[in-house]
Design an enzyme around this catalytic site. Structure first.
Site, PDB file in Angstrom:
ATOM      1  N   HIS A 126      13.190 -29.602  23.669  1.00  0.00           N
ATOM      2  CA  HIS A 126      13.367 -30.923  24.286  1.00  0.00           C
ATOM      3  C   HIS A 126      12.177 -31.791  23.904  1.00  0.00           C
ATOM      4  O   HIS A 126      11.048 -31.531  24.329  1.00  0.00           O
ATOM      5  CB  HIS A 126      13.486 -30.801  25.809  1.00  0.00           C
ATOM      6  CG  HIS A 126      14.716 -30.080  26.253  1.00  0.00           C
ATOM      7  ND1 HIS A 126      14.749 -29.266  27.372  1.00  0.00           N
ATOM      8  CD2 HIS A 126      15.962 -30.043  25.719  1.00  0.00           C
ATOM      9  CE1 HIS A 126      15.959 -28.772  27.515  1.00  0.00           C
ATOM     10  NE2 HIS A 126      16.716 -29.225  26.526  1.00  0.00           N
ATOM     11  N   GLU A 180       9.320 -33.168  26.287  1.00  0.00           N
ATOM     12  CA  GLU A 180       8.522 -32.215  27.062  1.00  0.00           C
ATOM     13  C   GLU A 180       7.268 -31.844  26.271  1.00  0.00           C
ATOM     14  O   GLU A 180       7.096 -30.714  25.802  1.00  0.00           O
ATOM     15  CB  GLU A 180       9.375 -30.997  27.417  1.00  0.00           C
ATOM     16  CG  GLU A 180      10.531 -31.370  28.333  1.00  0.00           C
ATOM     17  CD  GLU A 180      11.547 -30.259  28.546  1.00  0.00           C
ATOM     18  OE1 GLU A 180      11.344 -29.149  28.009  1.00  0.00           O
ATOM     19  OE2 GLU A 180      12.555 -30.499  29.228  1.00  0.00           O
ATOM     20  N   HIS A 198       8.813 -24.958  28.030  1.00  0.00           N
ATOM     21  CA  HIS A 198       9.473 -26.201  28.438  1.00  0.00           C
ATOM     22  C   HIS A 198       8.575 -27.006  29.369  1.00  0.00           C
ATOM     23  O   HIS A 198       7.535 -26.525  29.836  1.00  0.00           O
ATOM     24  CB  HIS A 198      10.779 -25.893  29.190  1.00  0.00           C
ATOM     25  CG  HIS A 198      11.916 -25.509  28.302  1.00  0.00           C
ATOM     26  ND1 HIS A 198      12.926 -26.372  27.977  1.00  0.00           N
ATOM     27  CD2 HIS A 198      12.202 -24.340  27.674  1.00  0.00           C
ATOM     28  CE1 HIS A 198      13.800 -25.764  27.183  1.00  0.00           C
ATOM     29  NE2 HIS A 198      13.371 -24.519  26.983  1.00  0.00           N
ATOM     30  N   GLU A 215       8.262 -22.923  32.297  1.00  0.00           N
ATOM     31  CA  GLU A 215       8.339 -24.347  32.622  1.00  0.00           C
ATOM     32  C   GLU A 215       6.999 -24.830  33.170  1.00  0.00           C
ATOM     33  O   GLU A 215       6.470 -24.269  34.127  1.00  0.00           O
ATOM     34  CB  GLU A 215       9.423 -24.584  33.684  1.00  0.00           C
ATOM     35  CG  GLU A 215      10.797 -24.047  33.332  1.00  0.00           C
ATOM     36  CD  GLU A 215      11.638 -25.054  32.573  1.00  0.00           C
ATOM     37  OE1 GLU A 215      11.203 -26.225  32.480  1.00  0.00           O
ATOM     38  OE2 GLU A 215      12.721 -24.676  32.083  1.00  0.00           O
TER      39      GLU A 215
END
Length: 603
Positions: free
Chosen positions: A352, A355, A448, A521
């Protein structure tokens, strides 16, 4: 067409060059041969044939073969300015914003009642990607800035047509108030969150208000105290300071507009610029561009020490033709049997593009793994690491938040067989399949960023049908939480496999047979834990999570999986190296600590 310089040269921007005038002999040869495999150079009027370079023959980056220029969709205008930022961390953690309850919530006014001071044409003339070029559009760069007449105060000058930039429009709605509209991901009508733009022509000591009016998520970390980032070129030059948290009167709220039937949200904040006439940048998170990655990789391969155990290759080309790099990191093996005995670890990031915090964690991971520390040497002795630091270079280049140039989220398409549409993840999955055929892959982790939760945490995969694997997936995240008590939250970790996530890398790799398959994350905000409670993460904090990931690998797979080492003699040798570097008391304490943690994990 006669031979002309390739667009894949070393410069980021190409100059138009005059084509040499074709000669009659060339046209006669072209008609007779009827082939596209030959390219003709000319010595005077004499044609010299040579074979055209194969389409899928990828070059291997090296000091003698510089990196290719950055390729953009042909519609994108790109300014010539070279954007660079120094890397810097504040001496003290920067606190969250504390709401007062008196923050304003201005509603959108628009260009009818306001003065549009910056606007770029939609980059997409069609609804899908067609062609790319180094440097983007061939045409002259149009002016995107305009100023209203009869203004006592000059307006701010905005710009976002640079790598990873995102700002579509700025409207002045008050003397020092500006409404901002972000660009959606290319070839889509959604995904507005990442912003990164330049501001000039400001006055110091004046309170400016910025309001982004087309955000699409109902909740945000800005409601929990997160603040935007500001970079001042004057501060970097005079004080050596880089990105800093900024803003007051911060509020995230629903506004009175809609797009395609969906309600929109606004983010508003005020700030004072530190210098008159400065060049400043505002961003959602610390930028990390494709060029930043290429610069870092160039440093690695230029170092003969690191190059001895780190091999850089091009895994594939993206839709736009940008290289997707893969690094293989391991200590040289004395024999083929020794190499085959090693198990593998696969780490990826930046699927992504918005990010950017995942890239900072990845850089921390690489810095540790490629260092000369005893623990790093030990990891290279034990494992073969396959590392893809940027899975979606096209999205990173154009400033997307979520998608590639297909207009799709790559992390929902790992099961896709569309090689031409999703080359980056198709080749990644294929690489892992080949790796699994050769050896055991003990960990897969995809880095992420997360926009709604603070701290760092992991998502894993659990198999309720296999009792022998019960809770095994929780051990690694639990170890991480003990290694980074003030940053990593084990309580925020989840291990369910929802049907909507079946196409993610985490679940697809788990179904291929990798039992420890995770996404890690990192928040865009900061920590709510321990001594760091209520403070933002810096780039140093993000990189430290890469260090912790390596340290946790060492704990988990050295002390509890000794059977993979080549012999008792080898285990004794490695243990002796660790004793010399850390001392026996520390090792005994770590072993006891890990045993206790494992017991706790399986309660």
């Amino acid at each position: 067409m006669i031979h002309s310089p390739s667009e894949s040269n070393d410069s980021n921007f190409e100059e138009e060059r005059e084509e040499p005038k074709p000669c009659q002999s060339f046209f006669s040869l072209d008609k007779v041969l009827r082939t596209r495999q030959l390219v003709f150079d000319f010595d005077g009027e004499r044609p010299i044939p040579r074979l055209r370079e194969p389409l899928d023959l990828f070059t291997i980056p090296s000091t003698s073969c510089p990196f290719q220029g950055v390729r953009w969709p042909i519609e994108c205008e790109v300014i010539r300015d070279k954007i660079q930022h120094i890397e810097w961390d504040p001496s003290e953690p920067e606190p969250f914003y504390q709401p007062t309850g008196d923050e304003q919530a201005p509603m959108p006014v628009g260009g009818v009642r306001g003065n549009t001071v910056y606007r770029i044409d939609p980059a997409t003339k069609s609804s899908y990607f067609t062609y790319s070029r180094v440097g983007g559009s061939r045409g002259p760069i149009k002016s995107a800035t305009s100023c209203a007449n009869h203004q006592e105060e000059p307006t701010l000058a905005f710009e976002s047509r640079f790598e990873s930039g995102n700002l579509r429009k700025a409207v002045q709605v008050g003397q020092y108030d500006y409404e901002l509209t972000l660009r959606t991901d290319l070839y889509t009508t959604k995904h507005t969150q990442w912003f990164y733009f330049r501001v000039r022509n400001m006055r110091a000591g004046v309170t400016y208000r910025f309001t982004i009016i087309n955000l699409m998520k109902a909740s945000s970390l800005y409601s929990a105290g997160m603040r935007p980032l500001l970079y001042s070129e004057h501060a970097a030059w005079l004080k050596g300071e880089g990105w800093q948290r900024t803003g007051a009167n911060i509020r995230y709220y629903r506004n009175n507009t809609e797009q395609d039937g969906k309600v929109l949200y606004s983010l508003t904040w005020t700030l004072e610029f530190p210098f008159d006439g400065d060049t400043c940048y505002l961003a959602h998170c610390y930028p990390y561009t494709y060029s930043n990655l290429q610069h870092y990789l160039r440093e690695i391969i230029s170092d003969p020490v690191r190059a001895a155990y780190c091999k850089l290759r091009v895994l594939c080309r993206s839709l736009a033709g940008n290289a997707v790099y893969v690094l293989t990191v391991t200590a040289p093996s004395s024999s083929l049997a020794e190499r085959k005995a090693k198990r593998a670890v696969v780490v990826t990031a930046r699927v992504h593009p918005g990010e950017t915090n995942s890239s900072w964690m990845m850089q921390g991971f690489l810095e540790f793994l490629l260092s000369d520390l005893p623990d790093a040497r030990l990891l290279r002795e034990i494992f073969i690491f396959k590392i893809i630091p940027m899975l979606n270079p096209d999205g990173v280049v154009v400033g997307n938040y979520r998608c590639s140039l297909t207009g799709r989220d790559l992390n929902r398409n790992y099961r896709s067989l569309l090689h031409d549409s999703f080359p980056c993840i198709w080749y990644t999955r294929n690489m892992v399949k080949r790796l699994l055929a050769e050896r055991e892959v003990v960990v897969y982790c995809d880095f992420h960023g997360h926009s709604r939760k603070n701290n760092v945490f992991m998502y894993g995969c659990s198999d309720r049908k296999d009792a022998s694997q019960c809770l095994q997936e929780r051990v690694f995240p639990l170890m991480m939480s003990k290694n980074a008590t003030d940053k990593f939250s084990f309580r925020s970790c989840k291990f369910k496999m929802h049907k909507s996530k079946e196409g993610t890398g985490r679940i697809v790799m788990w179904r291929l047979g990798i039992r420890n398959s995770y996404t890690m994350e990192s928040t865009f905000g900061g920590s709510t834990l321990g001594d760091r409670k209520g403070t933002h993460f810096s780039t140093r904090d993000l990189k430290s999570m890469g260090y912790c990931f390596c340290d946790t690998l060492r704990f988990l797979f050295i002390f509890f999986n000794k059977k993979h080492l080549r012999s008792r003699k080898e285990r004794n040798r490695l243990r002796q190296e660790r004793v010399q570097s850390t001392g026996p008391k520390i090792i005994q304490r770590n072993i006891k600590h890990l045993v206790d943690l494992t017991k706790y994990a399986f309660l």
